[in-house]
Design an enzyme around this catalytic site. Structure first.
Site, mmCIF file in Angstrom:
data_model
loop_
_atom_site.group_PDB
_atom_site.id
_atom_site.type_symbol
_atom_site.label_atom_id
_atom_site.label_comp_id
_atom_site.label_asym_id
_atom_site.label_seq_id
_atom_site.Cartn_x
_atom_site.Cartn_y
_atom_site.Cartn_z
ATOM 1 N N ASP A 1 8.322 11.247 -6.816
ATOM 2 C CA ASP A 1 8.660 9.896 -7.244
ATOM 3 C C ASP A 1 10.175 9.683 -7.245
ATOM 4 O O ASP A 1 10.922 10.503 -7.790
ATOM 5 C CB ASP A 1 8.103 9.658 -8.655
ATOM 6 C CG ASP A 1 8.424 8.287 -9.185
ATOM 7 O OD1 ASP A 1 7.833 7.316 -8.690
ATOM 8 O OD2 ASP A 1 9.278 8.185 -10.098
ATOM 9 N N GLU B 1 8.729 9.454 -2.054
ATOM 10 C CA GLU B 1 8.861 8.009 -2.200
ATOM 11 C C GLU B 1 10.349 7.684 -2.115
ATOM 12 O O GLU B 1 11.144 8.225 -2.882
ATOM 13 C CB GLU B 1 8.309 7.538 -3.545
ATOM 14 C CG GLU B 1 8.491 6.040 -3.739
ATOM 15 C CD GLU B 1 8.583 5.619 -5.203
ATOM 16 O OE1 GLU B 1 8.161 4.499 -5.508
ATOM 17 O OE2 GLU B 1 9.086 6.407 -6.026
#
Length: 557
Positions: free
Chosen positions: A221, A284
């Site tokens: 993330d 990401e």
């Protein structure tokens, strides 16, 4: 036939060898189904989804034909950012269950042939993490240098002009240390000092904990936030003419993220995952420089396997130009990483509501799913896309997402993409829970519940299974190259082709993304293998939202 813009075909032995090796990597070209645990299924009727609820519904996921599941965070957390504020990397939050529940989920998934990929949030923690509690207690504490601390400027203002994604300065004053601490997101999400080798060691140990429990990979993330410019230079303004709803978007974020030292940390993660068999890593990467960063984070064999950005997630309209941009971002060169794509996820309004533009939402959902399956790379299917769910309406008084509240009513927000999955049309709360869920079920979703769609052979759910199956049956879709093709104005056309020889599979993908019908005739010898929103009676007329897939004659034939 239409002119092919680029000729990537090759019978070179090296290319054949590369292709053969890639076919042994389960993740390359895979379809992963994203589960947002809070909203998937509630097994203990407290209004919040949990791990056991996911396990109870893994049969549904497996029935789609996907390769695995990606689970958004389920770790121990105060839930101020709904799990992306981790207070213990190696434990399950009680709201989701416990470690035994995770092990049961993993065991059941593997029995169904599903891989399990989990989030790792390595750029920040919760302010309730033991590391931060110790770090803020003293400048001489055990974890004093595990977070990003800095003195105030002489006038008492923050150390730099950096802005938080969620609004306001990326710095909060802490009187205990007499310093500011950095946070790229909420003030309750302090930034880890990932430059510190001890911090890296601790994060690697957390990743190893889950690898030892059998997970098949990680989604990292916001990994481009992991390391910043140590001199804390101000970001310059950015002037790109775009509409802005957040102070964060006014800056060219060249100093608070994407520092070159991130690569060294990614090397360590890859070393770790390579020490286990068949593990997968995907980054990401959002922001104005995502194109460059995704390539840097995945180049060669010692970084991450794949990356995805927000090309589609933040696009207001689905246009053919987007496919061209995506193709140019990943030109399929030697040493290049492998792309991943998604049209919807927990951080963006659902694609149907962003892109349908008043057209039939069921037709749009099915056409968009076929397009997603035809892209080169991995694809992520967000929970509910197989049902064609539009963005749910969540009234202001029920909003819980800090970004949605801060920007209301200027954006659709994230809560509308996070509402519960409707399982049973006639049950209270659509069968998600017997009590009021943490976010309301949109009444429009009831008719789109799983049980209602199972009973309708023409439903989006049945179409989704058929479309997903195409990627399993056609190696050109899973592993092949992509060539844009010239065609009539208004049509998006591209070929997908198998590598390694003249007799490899070649497919032609044709989509009418517009609002007007287009006349078009397939090339001689083309055999239609899928049609969305088109019947034989339509003939050469391709109505808006038509999607067609053809097998083309090979050079050997």
């Amino acid at each position: 036939m239409q002119e092919r813009l680029v000729n990537h075909h090759s019978t070179d032995l090296v290319e054949i060898s590369r292709t053969t090796a890639k076919t042994r990597e389960w993740w390359r070209g895979a379809i992963l189904y994203q589960v947002y645990p809070r909203s998937f299924a509630d097994s203990n009727n407290d209004g919040v989804g949990d791990l056991k609820g996911i396990t109870d519904h893994l049969d549904h996921i497996a029935s789609l034909g996907v390769d695995g599941v990606w689970l958004s965070p389920f770790f121990k957390s105060p839930m101020k950012d709904f799990g992306y504020d981790v207070s213990d990397y190696c434990d399950v939050d009680p709201i989701f269950g416990n470690l035994a529940d995770f092990d049961a989920l993993s065991t059941r998934a593997k029995a169904l042939g599903l891989k399990v990929v989990i989030d790792q949030v390595f750029s920040h923690t919760s302010d309730e993490h033991d590391w931060f509690l110790d770090s803020r207690s003293s400048r001489n504490s055990r974890h004093a240098d595990w977070y990003v601390w800095a003195d105030a400027k002489p006038d008492g203002s923050p150390p730099s002009n950096w802005q938080s994604v969620f609004g306001g300065p990326a710095w909060t004053w802490d009187a205990r240390r007499g310093q500011y601490y950095m946070h790229n997101f909420l003030s309750s999400q302090p930034q880890l000092n990932v430059r510190n080798p001890e911090v890296q060691d601790a994060l690697i140990a957390a990743a190893r904990f889950w690898l030892d429990r059998g997970v098949d990979g990680f989604r990292l993330d916001a990994i481009n936030f992991a390391i910043h410019d140590p001199s804390l230079r101000d970001n310059p303004p950015i002037n790109d003419g775009r509409k802005r709803t957040r102070p964060f978007d006014f800056q060219d974020k060249i100093y608070n993220q994407s520092h070159p030292e991130i690569i060294g940390f990614l090397n360590r993660i890859r070393d770790l995952t390579d020490s286990y068999d068949g593990r997968f890593t995907v980054a990401e990467v959002g922001g104005d420089h995502a194109d460059r960063e995704m390539k840097e984070f995945t180049a060669g064999d010692d970084r991450l396997h794949s990356a995805y950005g927000f090309l589609y997630l933040y696009a207001d309209a689905l246009k053919a130009e987007l496919i061209g941009i995506g193709d140019s971002m990943w030109p399929d060169q030697q040493g290049e990483g492998w792309p991943s794509w998604t049209f919807s996820n927990h951080d963006a309004p659902r694609a149907v509501s962003r892109w349908a533009e008043g057209r039939d939402e069921k037709a749009f959902a099915e056409m968009a799913l076929l397009l997603l399956m035809c892209l080169r790379g991995n694809v992520f299917v967000y929970q509910g896309e197989e049902l064609g769910l539009p963005q749910a309406h969540v009234p202001f008084e029920r909003l819980v997402d800090p970004e949605a509240i801060a920007n209301w009513p200027q954006t659709l927000g994230r809560d509308g993409a996070r509402t519960p999955i409707p399982w049973v049309a006639s049950a209270p709360n659509a069968g998600f829970s017997t009590v009021e869920p943490w976010l309301p079920v949109d009444p429009r979703h009831l008719a789109m519940a799983v049980d209602a769609q199972e009973a309708d052979p023409k439903s989006t759910l049945h179409v989704a299974r058929r479309i997903i199956g195409l990627r399993k049956r056609h190696p050109a879709l899973r592993l092949g190259g992509l060539e844009l093709v010239d065609g009539p104005q208004g049509l998006l056309m591209f070929e997908r082709f198998e590598r390694g020889g003249a007799d490899g599979e070649r497919l032609l993908c044709v989509f009418n993304l517009g609002h007007e019908a287009v006349e078009w005739t397939p090339p001689a010898g083309a055999r239609r293998i899928e049609a969305i929103n088109w019947t034989e009676a339509d003939g050469a007329r391709l109505a808006p939202l038509t999607g067609l897939l053809f097998a083309l004659p090979t050079e050997a034939t």
